[in-house]
Design a protein around this motif. Structure first.
Motif, mmCIF file in Angstrom:
data_model
loop_
_atom_site.group_PDB
_atom_site.id
_atom_site.type_symbol
_atom_site.label_atom_id
_atom_site.label_comp_id
_atom_site.label_asym_id
_atom_site.label_seq_id
_atom_site.Cartn_x
_atom_site.Cartn_y
_atom_site.Cartn_z
ATOM 1 N N UNK A 177 0.832 -1.202 0.000
ATOM 2 C CA UNK A 177 0.000 0.000 0.000
ATOM 3 C C UNK A 177 0.870 1.257 0.000
ATOM 4 N N UNK A 178 1.931 1.276 0.805
ATOM 5 C CA UNK A 178 2.821 2.440 0.871
ATOM 6 C C UNK A 178 3.479 2.707 -0.479
ATOM 7 N N UNK A 179 3.951 1.649 -1.122
ATOM 8 C CA UNK A 179 4.574 1.809 -2.439
ATOM 9 C C UNK A 179 3.610 2.441 -3.435
ATOM 10 N N UNK A 180 2.373 1.988 -3.459
ATOM 11 C CA UNK A 180 1.389 2.516 -4.399
ATOM 12 C C UNK A 180 1.048 3.966 -4.080
ATOM 13 N N UNK A 181 0.800 4.255 -2.826
ATOM 14 C CA UNK A 181 0.421 5.628 -2.458
ATOM 15 C C UNK A 181 1.590 6.599 -2.625
ATOM 16 N N UNK A 234 10.188 9.345 2.024
ATOM 17 C CA UNK A 234 9.279 9.216 3.157
ATOM 18 C C UNK A 234 9.758 8.060 4.018
ATOM 19 N N UNK A 235 9.338 8.078 5.277
ATOM 20 C CA UNK A 235 9.634 6.975 6.192
ATOM 21 C C UNK A 235 8.359 6.628 6.941
ATOM 22 N N UNK A 236 7.954 5.372 6.853
ATOM 23 C CA UNK A 236 6.752 4.913 7.530
ATOM 24 C C UNK A 236 7.080 4.590 8.987
ATOM 25 N N UNK A 296 5.366 2.944 11.171
ATOM 26 C CA UNK A 296 4.938 1.611 11.609
ATOM 27 C C UNK A 296 5.912 0.516 11.189
ATOM 28 N N UNK A 297 6.311 0.526 9.937
ATOM 29 C CA UNK A 297 7.198 -0.536 9.435
ATOM 30 C C UNK A 297 8.663 -0.100 9.406
ATOM 31 N N UNK A 298 8.893 1.198 9.523
ATOM 32 C CA UNK A 298 10.222 1.819 9.412
ATOM 33 C C UNK A 298 10.776 1.739 7.992
ATOM 34 N N UNK A 299 9.904 1.432 7.049
ATOM 35 C CA UNK A 299 10.296 1.378 5.644
ATOM 36 C C UNK A 299 10.548 2.790 5.138
ATOM 37 N N UNK A 300 11.638 2.958 4.413
ATOM 38 C CA UNK A 300 11.956 4.218 3.749
ATOM 39 C C UNK A 300 11.772 4.006 2.255
ATOM 40 N N UNK A 301 11.063 4.933 1.621
ATOM 41 C CA UNK A 301 10.914 4.921 0.172
ATOM 42 C C UNK A 301 11.534 6.200 -0.360
ATOM 43 N N UNK A 302 12.213 6.095 -1.485
ATOM 44 C CA UNK A 302 12.803 7.286 -2.089
ATOM 45 C C UNK A 302 12.870 7.127 -3.598
ATOM 46 N N UNK A 303 12.943 8.265 -4.255
ATOM 47 C CA UNK A 303 13.143 8.327 -5.703
ATOM 48 C C UNK A 303 14.156 9.425 -5.976
ATOM 49 N N UNK A 304 15.156 9.095 -6.763
ATOM 50 C CA UNK A 304 16.112 10.097 -7.245
ATOM 51 C C UNK A 304 15.727 10.407 -8.686
ATOM 52 N N UNK A 305 15.339 11.622 -8.965
ATOM 53 C CA UNK A 305 15.043 11.992 -10.350
ATOM 54 C C UNK A 305 16.311 11.989 -11.194
ATOM 55 N N UNK A 306 17.462 11.968 -10.563
ATOM 56 C CA UNK A 306 18.751 11.965 -11.260
ATOM 57 C C UNK A 306 19.284 10.558 -11.544
ATOM 58 N N UNK A 307 18.494 9.527 -11.196
ATOM 59 C CA UNK A 307 18.944 8.147 -11.383
ATOM 60 C C UNK A 307 19.362 7.896 -12.816
ATOM 61 N N UNK A 308 20.443 7.213 -13.097
ATOM 62 C CA UNK A 308 21.287 6.415 -12.224
ATOM 63 C C UNK A 308 22.467 7.182 -11.627
ATOM 64 N N UNK A 309 22.445 8.485 -11.720
ATOM 65 C CA UNK A 309 23.516 9.289 -11.120
ATOM 66 C C UNK A 309 23.120 9.711 -9.713
ATOM 67 N N UNK A 310 24.123 9.982 -8.916
ATOM 68 C CA UNK A 310 23.851 10.495 -7.570
ATOM 69 C C UNK A 310 23.118 11.814 -7.667
#
Length: 138
Positions: A14-18, A115-117, A119-133
């Motif tokens: 659910x977190x991934x989708x939202x 973001x960091x949830x 409850x689960x302590x899961x961190x989700x992130x997206x780098x718009x610069x991927x695959x570069x730092x």
């Protein structure tokens, strides 16, 4: 309250989708000049995987919403999350929430969503610069 393994898996899905929904709605609002900075970094910046000759440097050929939602990374590292927040906090803004307790941030300086949830302590992130730092990465 502790979640069962099945509840944790369902919450992560659910977190991934939202998260993808929130960032997809935001990424189209980024000005073209700013987005171009991320594109340049993605194409000529230091590659995270320098031995990967194929690379996925197709930011310019992929719609923004796809680019953002297809490059979600997840991990369970409080230390890495705190380090990222410290580096980018000055340029971050909350762009949405997942439920009442999970803010989603965008750091314009680096072109990073995260973001960091709690409850689960899961961190989700997206780098718009991927695959570069990202810009400003230490």
């Amino acid at each position: 309250m502790s979640l069962t393994s099945q509840e944790t898996d369902q919450r992560i899905q659910m977190l991934n989708q939202r998260f993808a929904d929130v960032i997809s709605a935001h990424v189209v609002t980024i000005g073209d000049d700013i987005y171009r900075r991320y594109s340049i970094q993605a194409n000529v910046g230091e590659n995270v995987m320098p031995d990967d000759k194929e690379g996925s440097r197709n930011i310019d050929n992929t719609p923004r919403t796809e680019w953002a939602s297809e490059n979600v990374t997840s991990y369970f590292s409080e230390e890495a999350y705190k380090s990222m927040r410290t580096t980018y906090q000055a340029s971050e803004k909350e762009i949405g929430r997942i439920g009442d307790d999970t803010p989603v941030y965008f750091a314009e300086k680096g072109g990073i969503y995260y973001m960091r949830d709690p409850q689960t302590r899961l961190v989700l992130e997206v780098w718009l610069t991927w695959p570069s730092y990202p810009l400003g990465w230490d």
